[in-house]
Design a protein around this motif. Sequence first.
Motif, PDB file in Angstrom:
ATOM      1  N   TRP A 118      32.314  35.108  34.489  1.00 44.29           N
ATOM      2  CA  TRP A 118      31.867  36.331  35.145  1.00 44.29           C
ATOM      3  C   TRP A 118      32.234  37.519  34.268  1.00 44.29           C
ATOM      4  O   TRP A 118      33.184  37.465  33.494  1.00 44.29           O
ATOM      5  CB  TRP A 118      32.481  36.467  36.542  1.00 44.29           C
ATOM      6  CG  TRP A 118      33.957  36.746  36.560  1.00 44.29           C
ATOM      7  CD1 TRP A 118      34.957  35.921  36.138  1.00 44.29           C
ATOM      8  CD2 TRP A 118      34.588  37.948  37.014  1.00 44.29           C
ATOM      9  NE1 TRP A 118      36.179  36.518  36.298  1.00 44.29           N
ATOM     10  CE2 TRP A 118      35.996  37.754  36.842  1.00 44.29           C
ATOM     11  CE3 TRP A 118      34.124  39.146  37.553  1.00 44.29           C
ATOM     12  CZ2 TRP A 118      36.918  38.750  37.188  1.00 44.29           C
ATOM     13  CZ3 TRP A 118      35.045  40.112  37.906  1.00 44.29           C
ATOM     14  CH2 TRP A 118      36.422  39.910  37.729  1.00 44.29           C
ATOM     15  N   GLN A 119      31.485  38.611  34.377  1.00 46.97           N
ATOM     16  CA  GLN A 119      31.719  39.787  33.536  1.00 46.97           C
ATOM     17  C   GLN A 119      31.648  41.093  34.314  1.00 46.97           C
ATOM     18  O   GLN A 119      31.812  42.169  33.734  1.00 46.97           O
ATOM     19  CB  GLN A 119      30.691  39.825  32.388  1.00 46.97           C
ATOM     20  CG  GLN A 119      30.769  38.648  31.439  1.00 46.97           C
ATOM     21  CD  GLN A 119      32.098  38.574  30.693  1.00 46.97           C
ATOM     22  OE1 GLN A 119      32.687  39.602  30.369  1.00 46.97           O
ATOM     23  NE2 GLN A 119      32.569  37.361  30.437  1.00 46.97           N
TER      24      GLN A 119
ATOM     25  N   ARG B 267      37.092  35.241  33.287  1.00 44.86           N
ATOM     26  CA  ARG B 267      36.374  36.321  32.603  1.00 44.86           C
ATOM     27  C   ARG B 267      36.354  36.068  31.100  1.00 44.86           C
ATOM     28  O   ARG B 267      35.314  36.210  30.442  1.00 44.86           O
ATOM     29  CB  ARG B 267      37.009  37.676  32.912  1.00 44.86           C
ATOM     30  CG  ARG B 267      36.376  38.837  32.146  1.00 44.86           C
ATOM     31  CD  ARG B 267      37.142  40.121  32.361  1.00 44.86           C
ATOM     32  NE  ARG B 267      36.878  40.688  33.672  1.00 44.86           N
ATOM     33  CZ  ARG B 267      35.804  41.430  33.944  1.00 44.86           C
ATOM     34  NH1 ARG B 267      34.898  41.672  33.004  1.00 44.86           N
ATOM     35  NH2 ARG B 267      35.626  41.936  35.141  1.00 44.86           N
TER      36      ARG B 267
ATOM     37  N   THR C  51      41.111  36.451  35.458  1.00 44.06           N
ATOM     38  CA  THR C  51      41.177  36.919  34.065  1.00 44.06           C
ATOM     39  C   THR C  51      40.787  35.808  33.114  1.00 44.06           C
ATOM     40  O   THR C  51      39.998  36.022  32.172  1.00 44.06           O
ATOM     41  CB  THR C  51      42.594  37.415  33.746  1.00 44.06           C
ATOM     42  OG1 THR C  51      42.898  38.541  34.570  1.00 44.06           O
ATOM     43  CG2 THR C  51      42.700  37.833  32.283  1.00 44.06           C
TER      44      THR C  51
ATOM     45  N   ARG D 142      32.699  44.108  37.090  1.00 46.28           N
ATOM     46  CA  ARG D 142      33.956  44.825  37.293  1.00 46.28           C
ATOM     47  C   ARG D 142      34.700  44.360  38.540  1.00 46.28           C
ATOM     48  O   ARG D 142      35.907  44.568  38.661  1.00 46.28           O
ATOM     49  CB  ARG D 142      33.677  46.332  37.407  1.00 46.28           C
ATOM     50  CG  ARG D 142      33.233  46.991  36.120  1.00 46.28           C
ATOM     51  CD  ARG D 142      32.939  48.462  36.359  1.00 46.28           C
ATOM     52  NE  ARG D 142      32.636  49.147  35.115  1.00 46.28           N
ATOM     53  CZ  ARG D 142      33.533  49.756  34.351  1.00 46.28           C
ATOM     54  NH1 ARG D 142      34.807  49.748  34.724  1.00 46.28           N
ATOM     55  NH2 ARG D 142      33.185  50.366  33.241  1.00 46.28           N
TER      56      ARG D 142
END
Length: 297
Positions: A114-115, A109, A106, A117
């Motif tokens: 990283w983005q 992100r 988290t 799913r």
Amino acid sequence: MLNPVSDLTASVPSETVTLLYRPAKGKDALACWLAIPSNMSAGTSPLVAVHGIRRGAKQQAELLAPRAAALGRPIIAPLFDKVNWPAYQQVVRGKRADLALLDLMTDLRLAGTWQSRSFELCGYSGGAQFAHRFAMLYPQLVTRLTVASAGWYTFPDNAAFPYGLNETSGKAGHWGPRIAAGLQQFLEIPIQICVGEEDCVSDPNTRQSAEIDQQQGVDRVTRARRWSMALQQAASDRGLQAEIKLSILPDCGHDFQDCVQYGGLDRLILPDNGGAASEHSQLYHPQPETVLSAKQS
């Protein structure tokens, strides 16, 4: 702010990938090593690489950096330090290594590392134990799993957790049934199982008992074969066409660097086409073999 370090793997030009160390943000948080390629595009799925009990997170980031550069994929190598995470391999034991990794992901992100799913997951030795149990618990987050040289496994059978998916006494009693509830989704993940062909002698770090040896075998090669067959059988029982591959790495024992250098483990973890085996590895199709359940405790 992440600070790059200069001791990159010699085969990786510094302009194509940057190796970073990110310190832990709190007592129960994880530090990590990152290999960030310069050609990474937005939304690229990362690879999370989990170390063994020698805590070689930096080594994994370094040795996987050439593949990160070639494919434009970021590598996230969490560091479960020995003091705070002595039993991280079992994922839910103690302070919950699974939640620590989720918190790290988290944070990364939010930092823009990283983005996507979901992410790919691999682990070596003790890290392979963590990786397959984490993927069993969170199959919705893992798009591809590589389990390399694990000492022992959680089987899809009725042995008590963490050996199987049945209840255990005490606080851990619910984890087996919880994982069992998502077993079908786990079996739908492409799974690559790897072990060195010379990793066939048990050592002091190989968990042993009469029950586990009966269920899984006495060495890592036998245990990898039996777990592969058990997953295939569990998938077949559910009518699934599972993508489960077992690769025996030639001229390799129980050493991550040797498995990369001689066995092509890096290309099995990060293949060019997203799933094919390296030409340096030998694929084995498991033969019929009796897989016994460990005695419930």
